[in-house]
Design a protein around this motif. Structure first.
Motif, PDB file in Angstrom:
ATOM      1  N   GLU A 211      -3.307 -31.689 -51.212  1.00  0.00           N
ATOM      2  CA  GLU A 211      -4.127 -32.704 -50.530  1.00  0.00           C
ATOM      3  C   GLU A 211      -4.694 -32.155 -49.220  1.00  0.00           C
ATOM      4  O   GLU A 211      -5.849 -32.424 -48.870  1.00  0.00           O
ATOM      5  CB  GLU A 211      -3.311 -33.973 -50.250  1.00  0.00           C
ATOM      6  N   SER A 215      -8.707 -32.078 -48.756  1.00  0.00           N
ATOM      7  CA  SER A 215      -9.314 -32.862 -47.678  1.00  0.00           C
ATOM      8  C   SER A 215     -10.126 -31.961 -46.732  1.00  0.00           C
ATOM      9  O   SER A 215     -11.265 -32.280 -46.358  1.00  0.00           O
ATOM     10  CB  SER A 215      -8.212 -33.598 -46.913  1.00  0.00           C
ATOM     11  N   ASP A 218     -13.269 -30.645 -48.507  1.00  0.00           N
ATOM     12  CA  ASP A 218     -14.245 -31.732 -48.578  1.00  0.00           C
ATOM     13  C   ASP A 218     -15.018 -31.818 -47.251  1.00  0.00           C
ATOM     14  O   ASP A 218     -16.257 -31.886 -47.234  1.00  0.00           O
ATOM     15  CB  ASP A 218     -13.514 -33.047 -48.876  1.00  0.00           C
ATOM     16  N   SER A 219     -14.295 -31.783 -46.131  1.00  0.00           N
ATOM     17  CA  SER A 219     -14.943 -31.845 -44.807  1.00  0.00           C
ATOM     18  C   SER A 219     -15.840 -30.638 -44.564  1.00  0.00           C
ATOM     19  O   SER A 219     -16.946 -30.770 -44.038  1.00  0.00           O
ATOM     20  CB  SER A 219     -13.881 -31.910 -43.703  1.00  0.00           C
ATOM     21  N   ARG A 222     -19.027 -31.030 -46.625  1.00  0.00           N
ATOM     22  CA  ARG A 222     -19.860 -32.104 -46.039  1.00  0.00           C
ATOM     23  C   ARG A 222     -20.619 -31.600 -44.813  1.00  0.00           C
ATOM     24  O   ARG A 222     -21.816 -31.832 -44.667  1.00  0.00           O
ATOM     25  CB  ARG A 222     -18.981 -33.291 -45.625  1.00  0.00           C
ATOM     26  N   PHE A 539     -12.099 -36.536 -54.127  1.00  0.00           N
ATOM     27  CA  PHE A 539     -12.958 -36.202 -52.981  1.00  0.00           C
ATOM     28  C   PHE A 539     -14.307 -35.777 -53.545  1.00  0.00           C
ATOM     29  O   PHE A 539     -14.370 -34.880 -54.398  1.00  0.00           O
ATOM     30  CB  PHE A 539     -12.382 -35.034 -52.162  1.00  0.00           C
ATOM     31  N   ASP A 540     -15.367 -36.417 -53.093  1.00  0.00           N
ATOM     32  CA  ASP A 540     -16.708 -36.007 -53.511  1.00  0.00           C
ATOM     33  C   ASP A 540     -17.559 -35.784 -52.264  1.00  0.00           C
ATOM     34  O   ASP A 540     -18.007 -36.738 -51.630  1.00  0.00           O
ATOM     35  CB  ASP A 540     -17.341 -37.064 -54.413  1.00  0.00           C
ATOM     36  N   PRO A 541     -17.810 -34.508 -51.912  1.00  0.00           N
ATOM     37  CA  PRO A 541     -18.559 -34.217 -50.680  1.00  0.00           C
ATOM     38  C   PRO A 541     -19.998 -34.726 -50.693  1.00  0.00           C
ATOM     39  O   PRO A 541     -20.617 -34.824 -49.637  1.00  0.00           O
ATOM     40  CB  PRO A 541     -18.547 -32.682 -50.618  1.00  0.00           C
ATOM     41  N   ARG A 545     -18.884 -40.904 -46.751  1.00  0.00           N
ATOM     42  CA  ARG A 545     -17.460 -41.204 -46.514  1.00  0.00           C
ATOM     43  C   ARG A 545     -17.165 -42.696 -46.626  1.00  0.00           C
ATOM     44  O   ARG A 545     -16.089 -43.104 -47.036  1.00  0.00           O
ATOM     45  CB  ARG A 545     -17.066 -40.737 -45.113  1.00  0.00           C
ATOM     46  N   GLY A 549     -15.807 -43.940 -53.078  1.00  0.00           N
ATOM     47  CA  GLY A 549     -15.322 -42.799 -53.862  1.00  0.00           C
ATOM     48  C   GLY A 549     -16.336 -42.363 -54.884  1.00  0.00           C
ATOM     49  O   GLY A 549     -17.331 -43.035 -55.136  1.00  0.00           O
TER      50      GLY A 549
END
Length: 626
Positions: A211, A215, A218-219, A222, A539-541, A545, A549
């Motif tokens: 995770e 996470s 993903d950031s 983005r 997580f979908d970039p 946000r 989802g």
């Protein structure tokens, strides 16, 4: 959209070797005067040499005008009037080397290629140092290549980040150290995705390293997608959004046994017994010098037989040798050589034709003989180790335990007191712990006594035993409001994914031998409601946000499966079989922080056991005769 990571990485490397220009058909780059060859020198650090090693051989470098290549940290002579290509990691040490080389004027121009993004502070350091020495004019171009990973095959990659399992599971590691490790993994995965040009939908279990990596990745994606001409612009169209892959992230504690067990297939055996690295194996030196062999897709025997059981490989070597001898006899007969009819001069044209055919077939026959000799040598060494260590017995018993969830105690103790290295015995004992949901205290004590008898360091065994008991405590207190410190510590380190260390073993198999990892990936790719994966995070970039989802929950045709803490060839094979048996055929890429054999993984478990003060002190696995 085929995710051929090897080809995409190779294309970028070839472009880099041609001074970041498209190569012309003859190699080198075209100049204004025509297709004139540009000769270059290549400078690399050890990591980047490892990136190139499985992709491009020395002869191939020459095709691209690379006449010499050197390590960046060794003393080098001045070579005037020649451009130098640097392919290195963006580290302070490498920046210092580059600045010193430019100050000395070692080469005419410097084409700097960094394996990942060059941080601004390092760029400023380079600018300052070259300005001080009036050498800035020698720096021709600087490129971020996003190539900080090693592609071993079309669908297999490694971030070549050693001892990640130890670093992430070290009980003394602070938040800062964990964050640094996660950042390194994220950086490597970002390079892989940038090379493929895809923005995946990311899935992982809640809690633990998976995770944290998901996470942070993903950031990172983005933040990058906000840039106008970003690395994923080409694949940002509406049509491509329906073809996006899924990225499934796991950590090694999800399924420990597969990283420890012995395997009977040719490829895992070569990796385990002979320590294959970067698709190359070095044979033990005897009377003559040690021999080194490449084992990749260019070797047709390896390509066809590397997943076969060892006995089938031995049979196939015999078949190939027999066929080679027949073909040699046929050539001799046709040309009047050994066993053939003597040439009497009556059919000059016919005989000349036979001679021409023989001459034309010689290179192919020579290559076949080299390949047969190579695999005969490898198989001979493996056979010696199998007999010396009873490896077939270890493979069979471990497979039985993992398949049936029960053990033949007398056979287990017999192997522990018989042949095999100390690490073989340790691996068998740990597999026993992981294959049974409950282990009787008397049996565990008998195993520990057998290990002590043969002076095996039991740190790794005690560490896995501790994990298993922590896991039981974690499960027992899941519904309890009060949680002990030790359980809190375990959850912080492992999250919920630790439960699969033992729970996954119970239903490890469905029909044939199917790993828990493969079953989980299959469920995630299908995207249907499934209690095994319904709790997995998404997580979908590409989705805001604030959104609810990702809407993309499958089915997916393509998947990237990433294992934090060390992967192996057994897992890789299982995923490739999943892709092939799917209808229509799916495409799966398997990646890991590093590719480990059982000996190397047990070494890391031993280190963790020592850090926790468990087991017996003494020599570690690496010193126990493997």
């Amino acid at each position: 959209m085929a995710l051929n990571l090897r080809q995409k990485q190779m294309n970028l490397i070839v472009r880099m070797l041609n001074l970041n220009q498209p190569p012309n058909p003859g190699g080198g780059i075209s100049t204004a005067a025509g297709a004139e060859e540009v000769y270059k020198i290549l400078i690399m650090d050890a990591f980047c040499r490892g990136v190139l090693s499985p992709l491009i051989h020395v002869n191939d470098l020459r095709k691209h005008g690379i006449t010499l290549f050197f390590p960046i940290d060794k003393s080098r002579q001045t070579v005037p009037d020649v451009p130098a290509i640097y392919f290195v990691r963006p580290t302070p040490e490498n920046i210092d080397h580059i600045a010193a080389d430019a100050a000395r004027g070692l080469y005419e121009s410097f084409h700097l290629n960094f394996s990942s993004s060059l941080p601004r502070p390092l760029l400023e350091t380079l600018a300052l140092k070259t300005l001080e020495k009036d050498a800035v004019h020698r720096i021709s171009k600087i490129y971020d290549q996003y190539l900080e990973f090693v592609t071993l095959e079309d669908s297999l990659f490694s971030l070549a980040q050693p001892k990640t399992y130890v670093q992430i599971n070290d009980p003394s590691a602070g938040d800062r150290e964990i964050e640094e490790i996660v950042e390194k993994i994220v950086s490597g995965l970002f390079c892989v995705l940038a090379t493929l040009g895809v923005v995946p939908v990311i899935r992982c279990a809640r809690g633990g390293p998976a995770e944290m990596v998901a996470s942070a990745l993903d950031s990172r994606i983005r933040d990058h997608l906000v840039i106008k001409n970003n690395l994923f612009s080409e694949s940002g169209g509406l049509a491509s959004s329906f073809q996006r892959p899924i990225l499934c992230i796991f950590d090694r504690n999800f399924e420990l046994a597969v990283g420890i067990q012995h395997d009977w297939s040719y490829r895992p055996l070569v990796h385990d017994v002979l320590g294959m690295k970067l698709n190359r194996v070095t044979m033990p030196a005897e009377k003559s010098a040690a021999k080194s062999y490449e084992l990749d897709d260019s070797d047709s025997f390896w390509f066809s037989n590397s997943w076969s059981p060892f006995q089938k490989v031995a049979e196939e070597i015999e078949n190939q040798l027999s066929k080679y001898k027949q073909d040699i006899d046929e050539v001799n007969k046709r040309t009047g050589g050994k066993d053939g009819v003597e040439f009497d001069g009556t059919d000059l044209i016919g005989n000349t034709k036979h001679l021409m055919n023989a001459v034309n077939s010689l290179p192919e026959l020579t290559e076949r003989k080299k390949m047969i000799d190579k695999h005969t040598n490898i198989a001979t060494v493996l056979l010696g180790e199998i007999k010396e260590r009873s490896l077939d017995g270890y493979c069979n018993l471990e497979n039985d335990m993992l398949t049936k969830g029960s053990v033949d105690k007398s056979q287990l103790l017999s192997l522990l007191k018989g042949k095999g290295t100390k690490v073989d015995k340790l691996r068998l004992s740990i597999t026993y712990l992981l294959s049974l949901e409950t282990t009787p205290q008397s049996e565990v004590e008998a195993i520990e006594a057998a290990l002590r008898e043969t002076e095996v360091d039991t740190c790794a065994f005690q560490y896995v035993k501790k994990i298993k008991s922590l896991n039981a405590s974690l499960a027992a207190s899941a519904s309890s409001a009060s949680r002990s410190n030790i359980v809190d510590w375990a959850e912080k380190l492992y999250g919920q994914s630790i439960s699969a260390v033992t729970a996954g073993m119970k239903n490890l198999l469905s029909g044939g031998r199917q790993l828990a990892l493969t079953r989980t990936v299959e469920a995630l790719m299908e995207g249907k409601p499934n209690p095994e994966v319904d709790s997995y995070l998404v997580f979908d970039p590409r989705v805001p946000r604030s959104g609810s989802g990702s809407q993309l929950r499958g089915p997916f045709k393509e998947a990237i499966v990433f294992m934090i803490g060390g992967g192996n060839y057994v897992e890789y094979r299982s995923l490739m079989e999943l892709a092939q048996r799917s209808q229509p055929v799916k495409h799966v890429i398997y990646g890991t922080t590093e590719v480990l054999n059982g000996v190397e993984f047990v070494e890391q478990l031993t280190e963790l056991g020592q850090k926790m003060g468990l087991g017996s002190s003494g020599v570690g696995p690496s010193q126990q005769g493997v």
